[in-house]
Design an enzyme around this catalytic site. Structure first.
Site, PDB file in Angstrom:
ATOM      1  N   ASP A  35       6.469   9.355 -20.201  1.00 56.71           N
ATOM      2  CA  ASP A  35       7.805   8.769 -20.279  1.00 56.71           C
ATOM      3  C   ASP A  35       8.791   9.846 -20.689  1.00 56.71           C
ATOM      4  OD1 ASP A  35       9.735   6.784 -20.164  1.00 56.71           O
ATOM      5  OD2 ASP A  35       9.560   6.350 -22.301  1.00 56.71           O
ATOM      6  N   GLU A  81       7.724   7.549 -14.170  1.00 56.16           N
ATOM      7  CA  GLU A  81       8.770   6.682 -13.675  1.00 56.16           C
ATOM      8  C   GLU A  81       9.753   7.529 -12.879  1.00 56.16           C
ATOM      9  OE1 GLU A  81      10.289   2.842 -16.194  1.00 56.16           O
ATOM     10  OE2 GLU A  81      10.723   4.815 -16.927  1.00 56.16           O
ATOM     11  N   ASP A 118       8.894   4.892 -27.011  1.00 58.64           N
ATOM     12  CA  ASP A 118       8.487   5.792 -25.934  1.00 58.64           C
ATOM     13  C   ASP A 118       6.992   5.723 -25.643  1.00 58.64           C
ATOM     14  OD1 ASP A 118      11.111   6.655 -25.644  1.00 58.64           O
ATOM     15  OD2 ASP A 118      10.883   8.239 -27.138  1.00 58.64           O
TER      16      ASP A 118
END
Ligand SMILES: [Zn+2]
Length: 392
Positions: A185, A269, A351
């Protein structure tokens, strides 16, 4: 598998080479800008879309004209390459990846690309078309044995440093398969958070350089326009900019190589950083960590070394979903660093929880071979529909 790989080195041109390069850079810039105007005019005036081949033919005519005959003083190869670069810029624009191409400016970084027919590589030294002597390159690491450069790009940056980037085809062996998998992330306090909880890179890493840069920029602003001192101050600002960029890229390369080496599957992502950058308090931190460049590196290194990179669409609520029970929060603003799940009571670091979710959904995608997009999950006839969250 043969892969293209670029090796970048600093070099120090002699006076003659400096002059030849200055001319070549100038001609490349001229041709690029001329073709950009030509292609734009062709579209506006006649509704025509010029291709690379069209512009290459028109370049031949341009060189025959008296007032632009000086274009013949430099090798024709980098000029054609400038047209190719423009063509790529147009393609990126038409396919929605970039803004409309803009004119190249004299004060910005200059570059010229030589294809294999305009360079000579004898296994030890590199000589370019229309130059007598080989380039004085600082070989801080050797080119792989027996390779042949397929193209070479020379650049002179705003800090007046010269670099050569040599593209070679190289046999890259896939790494041994490992059972390790990771979700990543993008953080703000740390650049990258692994689903294991490990963090990498603090944006404050660059804070000291940035203070220096701000000081140099203030000095530059006070100098009189057109003065020698202003030119000097501008060079200093450019050097600091480059130093920061170099350190950042260096860091990203080390980290992306490490992560690809250690893991068989890497899930990330595909963040729409643009949307996030609109928020000004976060803008600096995000552009600092350079997520999209990092993702690009992971992408090609995964391909080199036989690893799998899974990109997850932004719509997936990785931050707002509780990894332990699957509860989804209504909202979670960017300033909330940790939260407690109202459903199961587990306390989450924002996170790390997101990275765990990214890994879980990434593995589902990798297993199903489907894009994670609403409505894109296909089911086979005779089987019950598979829920997107079934395996988490
Ligand atoms: Zn929960």
């Amino acid at each position: 598998m043969k892969q293209k790989k670029a090796y970048k080195y600093r070099f120090y041109p002699n006076d003659e080479q400096k002059q030849m390069l200055a001319r070549t850079f100038g001609c490349c810039r001229y041709v690029y800008n001329w073709a950009l105007r030509d292609r734009t005019d062709a579209y506006y005036k006649r509704g025509e879309r010029l291709s690379y081949e069209d512009t290459a033919q028109r370049l031949v005519l341009l060189k025959k004209q008296e007032e632009t005959s000086w274009l013949d003083e430099v090798s024709s190869v980098p000029l054609q390459q400038a047209l190719r670069n423009l063509d790529r810029a147009f393609r990126n624009f038409f396919e929605g990846r970039a803004h409309y191409p803009t004119f190249k400016k004299k004060r910005h970084q200059q570059s010229a690309t030589y294809a294999s027919n305009a360079l000579n590589w004898d296994g030890k030294s590199l000589t370019l078309a229309k130059m007598d002597e080989p380039l004085a390159i600082v070989w801080h690491r050797p080119l792989p044995d027996g390779c042949k450069p397929s193209s070479v790009t020379l650049t002179k940056d705003e800090a007046e440093r010269y670099f050569v980037s040599i593209v070679v085809e190289e046999d890259i062996k896939a790494l041994e398969v490992t059972p390790k998998m990771v979700g990543l992330d993008l953080g703000l306090k740390s650049m990258v958070i692994e689903s294991s909880g490990q963090t990498h890179g603090n944006p404050k890493f660059f804070a000291k350089d940035e203070k220096k840069l701000a000081k140099a920029q203030r000095r530059l602003a006070k100098k009189k326009k057109g003065s020698k001192n202003r030119a000097k101050a501008r060079l200093k600002v450019a050097r600091l900019h480059k130093k920061i960029a170099d350190r950042r890229r260096d860091y990203q390369h080390k980290l992306s190589t490490k992560i690809i080496r250690e893991n068989q599957v890497v899930c990330i992502e595909s963040l729409q950083v643009k949307n996030m950058v609109k928020n000004h308090s976060l803008a600096k931190a995000i552009s600092d960590v350079g997520w999209s460049e990092f993702v690009r590196q992971l992408e090609y290194k995964a391909e080199w070394y036989g690893r799998t990179l899974v990109k997850i669409d932004k719509w997936y609520p990785s931050s707002k979903r509780c990894f332990d029970c699957g509860h989804i929060l209504d909202s979670l603003t960017l300033d909330v660093r940790a939260w407690t799940c109202p459903e199961c009571g587990v306390h989450h670091d924002r996170d790390i929880n997101a990275a765990k979710n990214i890994l879980a959904v990434g593995l589902t995608v990798a297993a199903c071979g489907e894009a994670v997009r609403p409505g894109a999950v296909k089911t086979k006839p005779g089987k019950p529909p598979r829920s997107r969250n079934a395996s988490q």
